[in-house]
Design a protein around this motif. Structure first.
Motif, PDB file in Angstrom:
ATOM      1  N   GLY A 249      39.439  28.177  39.458  1.00 56.04           N
ATOM      2  CA  GLY A 249      38.803  28.559  40.711  1.00 56.04           C
ATOM      3  C   GLY A 249      39.772  29.199  41.694  1.00 56.04           C
ATOM      4  O   GLY A 249      40.535  30.108  41.358  1.00 56.04           O
ATOM      5  N   ALA A 250      39.771  28.691  42.909  1.00 60.04           N
ATOM      6  CA  ALA A 250      40.611  29.252  43.975  1.00 60.04           C
ATOM      7  C   ALA A 250      42.097  29.045  43.724  1.00 60.04           C
ATOM      8  O   ALA A 250      42.936  29.646  44.403  1.00 60.04           O
ATOM      9  CB  ALA A 250      40.228  28.640  45.315  1.00 60.04           C
ATOM     10  N   ASP A 251      42.427  28.207  42.725  1.00 57.01           N
ATOM     11  CA  ASP A 251      43.833  27.979  42.395  1.00 57.01           C
ATOM     12  C   ASP A 251      44.318  28.927  41.292  1.00 57.01           C
ATOM     13  O   ASP A 251      45.392  28.733  40.733  1.00 57.01           O
ATOM     14  CB  ASP A 251      44.047  26.519  41.976  1.00 57.01           C
ATOM     15  N   ALA A 266      45.103  33.199  42.384  1.00 57.94           N
ATOM     16  CA  ALA A 266      43.833  33.887  42.627  1.00 57.94           C
ATOM     17  C   ALA A 266      44.023  34.904  43.739  1.00 57.94           C
ATOM     18  O   ALA A 266      44.863  34.730  44.624  1.00 57.94           O
ATOM     19  CB  ALA A 266      42.761  32.876  43.014  1.00 57.94           C
ATOM     20  N   PRO A 268      42.723  36.552  47.104  1.00 60.32           N
ATOM     21  CA  PRO A 268      41.795  36.184  48.185  1.00 60.32           C
ATOM     22  C   PRO A 268      40.666  37.198  48.277  1.00 60.32           C
ATOM     23  O   PRO A 268      40.905  38.408  48.338  1.00 60.32           O
ATOM     24  CB  PRO A 268      42.680  36.211  49.444  1.00 60.32           C
ATOM     25  N   ILE A 271      33.587  35.626  48.301  1.00 57.75           N
ATOM     26  CA  ILE A 271      32.738  35.443  47.114  1.00 57.75           C
ATOM     27  C   ILE A 271      31.298  35.814  47.457  1.00 57.75           C
ATOM     28  O   ILE A 271      30.680  35.219  48.332  1.00 57.75           O
ATOM     29  CB  ILE A 271      32.797  33.993  46.602  1.00 57.75           C
ATOM     30  N   CYS A 303      43.160  37.408  36.775  1.00 50.51           N
ATOM     31  CA  CYS A 303      42.766  36.950  38.117  1.00 50.51           C
ATOM     32  C   CYS A 303      42.330  38.114  39.001  1.00 50.51           C
ATOM     33  O   CYS A 303      41.393  37.979  39.796  1.00 50.51           O
ATOM     34  CB  CYS A 303      43.914  36.180  38.760  1.00 50.51           C
ATOM     35  N   SER A 307      38.548  38.476  40.557  1.00 46.13           N
ATOM     36  CA  SER A 307      38.309  38.612  41.994  1.00 46.13           C
ATOM     37  C   SER A 307      37.442  39.838  42.288  1.00 46.13           C
ATOM     38  O   SER A 307      36.625  39.816  43.215  1.00 46.13           O
ATOM     39  CB  SER A 307      39.631  38.709  42.755  1.00 46.13           C
TER      40      SER A 307
END
Length: 331
Positions: A249-251, A266, A268, A271, A303, A307
């Motif tokens: 996920g966000a990590d 990840a 930024p 989403i 990643c 994104s």
């Protein structure tokens, strides 16, 4: 000798029907948020009638991965079953338009099932709740596997969701034998923690005996090894498979191989729709790997691609991924 294909993917050929919804709609209709639920044809028709305006886009997890590789200019092919109907035509056109080969025989017009579709309900926070009617893709079998095509691939990519089909394992076995017999390698994605729960023993046997590269996310990894200790699960997977690529996920993502571990952050991003994040991570990772990049770069490119795909509705890339890789100093 150079193979014709960098990657051949095998999976559920689906058309995604994407519709925004409030969390209250999920509760009112008995839909668990954030997971994939299998439905029958009647339930699929019912939900389709309840949702508001929707967008129909060719989907299917492995098909999204293959489309991502094709978008990057990779040489790819896809194996997955659709019917000779309207949604089947949409699926085949969209995939070929991306540049992938798609030659799986169509189920005939008089087949009792229809082309599979996944009603993807997108909540305001971007989380997606998937309601999947497999349709004819459930009947993908060994006869649909072109051994010459699998033998002509550097890698094959197997979609974990396919374990829900009655003859899928036999189809996978045929593809694996053809690919490995010609010096190719095999990757698999675990797809979904509930899918892992349904087929854990089969997954474990496949991973130990045949898999060179394992794709998964944190929830799937913990489910596979039945533990709450993420690092322990990663270590166990890395002891069984040459390369492990696990998204978090966000990590970002964790890549393990040869006793080493890399972390890819990840990107930024706002989403909009989380559909396809793991699919495009795998696509960019495989494209990078088959083009000679090191594993850390593979993870970082994965990643970046993930994104991009979560920044808009739909599970296929819309921006130029090469340009995004260059912007991050990866090309």
């Amino acid at each position: 000798m150079t193979k014709k294909y960098q990657v051949v993917g095998i999976g559920n050929a689906m058309v995604d029907v994407l519709a925004p919804c409030e969390d209250s709609f999920l509760a009112e209709n008995g839909i668990d948020k954030g997971i994939m639920q299998l439905t029958d044809k009647a339930r699929g028709v019912e939900l389709y009638g309840l949702i508001g305006p929707a967008k129909e886009i060719s989907g299917g997890s492995a098909a999204n991965t293959i489309a991502g590789i094709a978008h990057l200019g990779g040489k790819t092919a896809y194996v997955g079953k659709v019917k000779d109907d309207q949604l089947g035509e949409i699926f085949a056109h969209d995939l070929r338009a991306q540049g992938a080969d798609y030659e799986t025989p169509l189920a005939p017009k008089d087949h009792e099932a229809e082309t599979g579709r996944c009603i993807v309900l997108v909540s305001p926070d971007g989380e997606r709740s998937m309601n999947t009617y497999l349709g004819v893709t459930e009947f993908l079998g060994p006869d649909d596997i072109d051994e010459a095509q699998c033998a002509d691939a550097d890698w094959i990519y197997l979609e974990g969701y396919r374990f829900d089909g009655p003859t899928s394992v036999a189809a996978f076995d045929k593809a694996i034998a053809a690919c490995k017999g010609a010096g190719g390698r095999v990757s698999v994605t675990l797809s979904d923690p509930f899918c892992v729960d349904r087929h854990r023993d089969a997954f474990r046997a496949l991973i130990k005996d045949h898999i060179d590269l394992l794709f998964c996310n944190r929830a799937e990894m913990l489910s596979m090894y039945e533990t709450d200790d993420f690092d322990a699960a990663l270590a166990q997977a890395a002891s069984e498979v040459e390369i492990v690529a696990c998204t978090d996920g966000a990590d970002g993502a964790h890549v393990l191989s040869g006793g080493q571990r890399w972390h890819a952050p990840a990107m930024p991003v706002q989403i909009v729709d989380a559909t396809g994040a793991g699919d495009l991570f795998a696509g960019a990772f495989l494209w990078a790997l088959t083009n000679g990049h090191d594993l850390e770069t593979c993870g970082k490119m994965g990643c970046v691609a993930a994104s991009e795909v979560i920044s808009h509705i739909g599970a296929r890339p819309e921006a130029d991924l090469h340009a995004l890789f260059k912007k991050q100093g990866l090309l």
